[in-house]
Design an enzyme around this catalytic site. Structure first.
Site, short mmCIF file in Angstrom:
data_model
loop_
_atom_site.label_atom_id
_atom_site.label_comp_id
_atom_site.label_asym_id
_atom_site.label_seq_id
_atom_site.Cartn_x
_atom_site.Cartn_y
_atom_site.Cartn_z
N GLY A 246 0.81 -1.21 0.00
CA GLY A 246 0.00 0.00 0.00
C GLY A 246 0.84 1.25 0.00
N ARG B 273 15.83 12.94 -1.70
CA ARG B 273 15.00 13.33 -2.84
C ARG B 273 13.68 12.57 -2.80
NH1 ARG B 273 16.70 11.67 -7.71
NH2 ARG B 273 15.37 13.13 -8.82
N LYS C 143 3.17 12.40 -4.37
CA LYS C 143 1.82 12.05 -3.92
C LYS C 143 1.85 10.87 -2.95
CE LYS C 143 -2.88 11.63 -5.71
NZ LYS C 143 -3.71 11.65 -6.95
N THR C 144 2.55 9.80 -3.31
CA THR C 144 2.59 8.64 -2.42
C THR C 144 3.44 8.92 -1.19
OG1 THR C 144 4.39 7.69 -3.74
CG2 THR C 144 2.16 6.97 -4.26
N GLY D 288 13.96 6.80 2.78
CA GLY D 288 12.63 6.23 2.94
C GLY D 288 11.72 7.12 3.76
N GLY E 139 8.44 5.72 4.93
CA GLY E 139 7.38 4.91 5.52
C GLY E 139 7.28 5.02 7.03
N GLU E 140 8.42 4.98 7.72
CA GLU E 140 8.40 4.96 9.18
C GLU E 140 8.40 6.36 9.79
OE1 GLU E 140 8.71 1.59 10.13
OE2 GLU E 140 9.27 0.99 8.10
#
Length: 774
Positions: A486, A648, A653-654, A723, A725-726
């Protein structure tokens, strides 16, 4: 790999999307498939002879199974088998190593239906397999067991004196270290604070249930559709547990309906489904219930102690941070909890301690920002408490102790734009207007408070292989056994490839989610973009070089003796840089070479010799506004600004969506989420969505995301990316806690900060016997 695997024919971007560049707001290429139902998840793949398995869960926390009565279940029409440890015919290996997946901690992994031992409440004790799901579910309720019950322990706070130093055998875990003499500096400092913190158990609760559909081929080959965060990790596990050649097992996870870390390790429905398929020699599907989703890994219950000491001018003199959390009696599950306190602020005296308590529960498992979610929370609330004691602005206090290099080892940061995050976040939020004293702002019946916190997370780069195939019709197919839980992996990888080859996004397909594809790491730790994305960029560069070489071999080629930097790839053409009309169609290049397609492969490995010289991390500054109704104890988080430095940004959007999602979960961690245990039974009690509270739409208001300007070529030479995500979650719960203090003057030190705690005010963490740290 020139042809698409049928199940992985993910639609590319809609026609007309056009050329893309890093940082653009591009809609997900798999979005239409998801919202129209074309995307199929683990429990949605069929087979002609499909049988259905339902797990029977145990009801005691520790002991042995004395007897299993499956007679009534076996009499239900349509029931094929009731598989238990007593009648299991499939051989399972007997050594611990066979059960260790790629993320397993030290110890002995749990083995479902292996023996009569009960290790935790909710443990699978039988699998009922039937021709229909309804028959299997009904029969499962009829299986009766008796137990030899043993005394259990699930109470962390009453067992802290049993804390021990764990075996550090888990990928990504580094035991904490210390520097200077923190105890002496603490005692000598004129200003000091000491706090204890408690965090209850949290469960992941992704939308998609854990499920495995095992398709048993006529030749005995098993094709497994499984909910996980690495198809190759699960193939590794299945092959080793059952002694199967990896060529006999294919694991696929093309779509995953959320995971947040719960899919890092194979969960028990996978070996149970494989076991049934091998024993019955037919296809089997096993889907866990929502209640059973609470019967495996979770964010561990944690106790912490933080002591800070400073001079009156705000310069930190000592940081002491100790933590203890639960693990199972089988494994030493470890997290990086206290290490963050040695990296975030400049200080000469730092002492860090970390221990575990073995309990009668399933092993915890990584949950979004594991370790940091709790460790940074405790440090950042303590920093706010110290700023208040010093009568300093919390942001000014952090800037006073800003770490220009890693305080523990003196290494420079590969990049660190945290100052930029502080500045941009504070400006957007309006922090300069914050009054220093608590209870200074009110709006009607509600007290208003502003809090902030710093976030930090590792920047990981692992190993990956990527294949890139350009077809004569202009299609580009890029492949790696990555996962998309996701987070937007399909989209980001497609964007990287499209930009590299100068192609419209709709011409690119990124293929993931199959264990037969080129090697990819487990989707965790916010490493996929920097790792697999760099591999995509590398494969495309090799493809460009191959095409240029082929073009140079054409008659009267204008590209002879030119280097890659002197040409461009645009819209299916190769041309001289800055001269679009002076070139050739790639289709012509392939035709002259007599090829229908050209393929290149790339192996991405970390720049370890270079990277070891730096501390590699992402950073954030979180600013939060709360409104508190003191009479009811209700807290509303009305504004959050999260400024993030993550290299970068490839897909704006994601990436923004990831940060927003992290903020939502941080609010949920702060105010709502906790799984309660009845210690008399050793069982989680609110194991459902009705009683396990999470943030919902009414709890979420204005969230703004800012990305700092940053380009990190140490972490990612090809992309400059890190990253996201976290990091979106780290620090959010602390900012909420600090805002509550600013609104009310009440310091809450345990999460979730529910209405009862706010009404009662500052409460000590109820520790019977504190742990001992050297």
């Amino acid at each position: 790999m020139t042809d698409l695997i049928p199940e992985l024919r993910t639609p590319s971007a809609p026609a007309g999307t056009g050329r893309v560049k890093s940082g653009m707001h591009v809609s997900r290429v798999d979005g239409i498939a998801k919202v129209t139902g074309a995307a199929r998840y683990a429990a949605e793949h069929g087979a002609p002879d499909l049988a259905y398995g339902v797990v029977v869960s145990g009801t005691v926390a520790r002991g042995r199974i004395k007897n299993i009565d499956a007679g009534a279940a076996e009499a239900v029409p349509g029931v094929i088998a009731v598989i238990t440890h007593e009648n299991r015919k499939v051989k399972m290996r007997g050594n611990d190593l066979a059960y260790k997946d790629m993320t397993a901690p030290g110890g002995s992994p749990f083995r479902p239906l292996y023996s009569d031992r009960i290790f935790y409440s909710g443990q699978p004790v039988a699998l009922v397999v039937a021709e229909t799901f309804e028959a299997a579910r009904h029969a499962a309720a009829l299986v009766s067991l008796t137990y030899e019950v043993e005394e259990h322990d699930t109470n962390l706070l009453a067992s802290l004196e049993r804390a021990y130093t764990p075996r550090p055998l888990k990928a990504g875990f580094t035991p904490p270290s210390s520097k200077g003499d923190a105890d002496k500096a603490y005692e000598a400092a004129p200003v000091k604070i000491e706090s204890q913190f408690y965090h209850g158990v949290e469960h992941h609760n992704p939308m998609e249930m854990f499920a495995s559909t095992v398709v048993h081929g006529e030749d005995g080959h098993l094709t497994v559709y499984d909910k996980n965060q690495s198809s190759q990790n699960c193939r590794w596990y299945v092959s080793h547990v059952f002694g199967l050649s990896k060529d006999k097992v294919t694991v696929r996870n093309p779509y995953v309906g959320g995971a947040f870390g719960s899919g890092l390790r194979p969960q028990y429905q996978l070996p149970l489904a494989v076991m049934a398929a091998l024993q019955l020699k037919r296809s089997v599907r096993v889907v866990l219930t929502r209640q059973q989703m609470f019967s495996f890994g979770h964010r561990p219950e944690t106790w912490q102690q933080v002591k800070l000491a400073a001079n009156p001018d705000g310069q930190l003199q000592a940081i002491v941070h100790n933590a203890v959390h639960e693990t199972s009696r089988l494994e030493d599950y470890v997290e990086v909890v206290v290490n963050w306190s040695g990296q975030m602020y400049a200080c000469d005296n730092i002492k860090l301690g970390y221990k575990l308590v073995g309990q009668d529960r399933y092993s915890p498992i990584d949950m979004r920002a594991p370790g940091a979610a709790h460790g940074v929370h405790a440090l950042e609330v303590a920093m706010d408490e110290m700023a208040h004691a010093l009568k300093m602005d919390p942001l000014a206090f952090r800037l006073k102790n800003y770490a220009e290099v890693n305080p523990m080892d003196g290494k420079p940061y590969s990049t660190k734009e945290l100052r930029q995050c502080y500045r941009k976040g504070a400006e957007r939020f309006g922090w300069k207007d914050r009054p220093l004293e608590p209870r200074s702002m009110r709006d009607g019946e509600e007290l208003v408070g502003w809090g902030m916190a710093t976030g930090m997370w590792d920047s990981l780069v692992l190993v990956a292989r990527v294949s890139a195939v350009l077809h004569a019709d202009g299609r580009l197919v890029v492949s790696s056994a990555a996962s998309d839980i996701g987070t937007g992996t399909y989209t980001v990888m497609s964007m990287i490839a499209a930009e590299a080859m100068g192609m419209p996004l709709e011409k690119v397909t990124f293929q993931l989610g199959d264990s037969t594809l080129p090697l990819a790491p487990i989707e965790g730790g916010s490493s996929h973009v920097a790792t697999v994305g760099s591999g995509v960029a590398g494969a495309c560069e090799k493809l460009q070089k191959a095409l240029l070489k082929m073009a140079q071999a054409m008659p009267d080629s204008i590209f002879k003796k030119l280097q890659l930097r002197q040409v461009e790839f645009n819209d299916g053409r190769l041309h001289l840089r800055g001269q679009p009309a002076n070139g050739v169609e790639l289709a012509e290049v392939l035709a002259h070479a007599g090829k229908d397609s050209v393929e290149e492969k790339f192996l991405l490995t970390p720049q370890m010799l270079k990277q070891r010289k730096y501390t590699r991390a992402v950073h954030s500054a979180v600013f939060c506004e709360v409104r508190v109704n003191e009479k009811l104890g209700i807290v509303r988080v009305t504004r959050v600004v999260n400024a993030v430095a993550a290299g970068r940004i490839i897909s704006a959007k994601t990436a923004e969506s990831q940060i927003v999602g992290g903020v939502v979960w941080g609010i949920s961690q702060a105010l709502h989420e906790e799984t309660y245990t009845d210690h008399r039974l050793g069982r989680f009690m609110n194991h459902n969505y009705a009683e396990y509270h999470v943030a919902v739409n009414a709890d979420i208001h204005d969230i703004q995301v800012i990305f700092a300007d940053e380009d990190d070529r140490v972490v990612s030479k090809q992309l400059g990316a890190k990253g996201v995500g976290e990091i979106g979650l780290v620090g959010v719960s602390a900012a909420v806690a600090n805002a509550i203090f600013h609104a009310t003057g009440k310091r809450l030190r345990s999460t979730p900060m529910s209405p009862d705690k706010l009404l009662l005010g500052d409460q000590e963490v109820p520790v019977q016997k504190p742990p001992q740290f050297e």
